[in-house]
Design a protein around this motif. Structure first.
Motif, short mmCIF file in Angstrom:
data_model
loop_
_atom_site.label_atom_id
_atom_site.label_comp_id
_atom_site.label_asym_id
_atom_site.label_seq_id
_atom_site.Cartn_x
_atom_site.Cartn_y
_atom_site.Cartn_z
N LYS A 2 0.85 -1.18 0.00
CA LYS A 2 0.00 0.00 0.00
C LYS A 2 0.89 1.23 0.00
CE LYS A 2 -3.60 -2.33 2.64
NZ LYS A 2 -4.63 -2.45 1.65
N GLN A 4 1.18 5.01 1.81
CA GLN A 4 0.68 5.84 2.90
C GLN A 4 0.73 7.28 2.46
OE1 GLN A 4 1.90 5.03 7.01
NE2 GLN A 4 2.55 7.17 7.10
N LYS A 39 -3.35 6.72 10.19
CA LYS A 39 -2.64 6.70 8.92
C LYS A 39 -3.63 6.40 7.80
CE LYS A 39 1.33 5.15 11.44
NZ LYS A 39 2.52 5.88 11.19
N TRP A 41 -3.99 4.86 4.18
CA TRP A 41 -3.34 3.99 3.20
C TRP A 41 -4.21 3.92 1.98
CZ3 TRP A 41 -2.05 -0.73 6.80
CH2 TRP A 41 -1.04 -0.36 7.69
#
Length: 72
Positions: A2, A4, A39, A41
Protein backbone atom coordinates in the motif's frame (compact mmCIF):
# COMPACT_ATOMS: atom_id res chain seq x y z
CA UNK A 1 1.58 -3.39 -0.57
CA UNK A 2 0.00 0.00 0.00
CA UNK A 3 0.99 3.64 -0.16
CA UNK A 4 0.68 5.84 2.90
CA UNK A 5 -0.43 9.40 2.17
CA UNK A 6 -1.02 10.78 5.67
CA UNK A 7 -0.08 10.25 9.30
CA UNK A 8 -1.56 12.40 12.08
CA UNK A 9 -4.80 13.20 13.88
CA UNK A 10 -8.15 11.59 13.18
CA UNK A 11 -9.99 14.54 11.61
CA UNK A 12 -7.20 15.32 9.15
CA UNK A 13 -6.91 11.61 8.35
CA UNK A 14 -10.62 11.50 7.47
CA UNK A 15 -10.24 14.53 5.20
CA UNK A 16 -7.11 13.08 3.57
CA UNK A 17 -8.94 9.82 2.83
CA UNK A 18 -11.92 11.63 1.26
CA UNK A 19 -9.64 13.84 -0.85
CA UNK A 20 -7.47 10.90 -1.89
CA UNK A 21 -10.47 8.82 -2.97
CA UNK A 22 -11.62 11.72 -5.16
CA UNK A 23 -8.19 11.95 -6.80
CA UNK A 24 -7.57 8.20 -7.18
CA UNK A 25 -11.05 6.74 -7.74
CA UNK A 26 -9.81 3.30 -8.78
CA UNK A 27 -7.77 2.72 -5.61
CA UNK A 28 -9.06 1.42 -2.29
CA UNK A 29 -8.37 3.56 0.76
CA UNK A 30 -8.48 3.01 4.50
CA UNK A 31 -7.58 4.62 7.81
CA UNK A 32 -5.60 2.60 10.34
CA UNK A 33 -4.62 3.52 13.89
CA UNK A 34 -1.02 2.91 14.87
CA UNK A 35 0.29 4.07 18.25
CA UNK A 36 -0.74 7.75 18.48
CA UNK A 37 -1.39 8.46 14.80
CA UNK A 38 -4.09 7.70 12.28
CA UNK A 39 -2.64 6.70 8.92
CA UNK A 40 -4.30 6.84 5.51
CA UNK A 41 -3.34 3.99 3.20
CA UNK A 42 -4.33 3.89 -0.44
CA UNK A 43 -4.20 0.98 -2.84
CA UNK A 44 -4.13 -2.75 -2.43
CA UNK A 45 -1.37 -3.70 -4.82
CA UNK A 46 -0.35 -7.26 -5.65
CA UNK A 47 3.36 -6.50 -5.54
CA UNK A 48 5.95 -3.85 -4.84
CA UNK A 49 6.42 -2.93 -8.51
CA UNK A 50 2.73 -2.10 -8.93
CA UNK A 51 2.77 -0.06 -5.70
CA UNK A 52 5.88 1.86 -6.82
CA UNK A 53 4.29 2.70 -10.19
CA UNK A 54 1.27 4.17 -8.43
CA UNK A 55 3.41 5.91 -5.83
CA UNK A 56 4.87 8.23 -8.48
CA UNK A 57 1.39 9.50 -9.41
CA UNK A 58 0.33 9.74 -5.76
CA UNK A 59 3.45 11.76 -4.86
CA UNK A 60 2.32 14.48 -7.28
CA UNK A 61 -0.55 15.17 -4.85
CA UNK A 62 1.00 13.92 -1.58
CA UNK A 63 4.72 14.63 -1.67
CA UNK A 64 5.33 12.76 1.61
CA UNK A 65 3.61 9.58 0.42
CA UNK A 66 5.57 6.41 0.97
CA UNK A 67 5.43 2.72 0.14
CA UNK A 68 4.52 0.38 2.99
CA UNK A 69 4.02 -3.33 3.40
CA UNK A 70 1.52 -3.86 6.24
CA UNK A 71 2.09 -6.72 8.65
CA UNK A 72 -0.29 -9.63 8.13
Amino acid sequence: HKNQVYSGDTEKAKKALIDCKKLFKSLEGTIVFNTTNYKVWIGNFKNRIEAERNLNAIKKEYENALLIKPQK
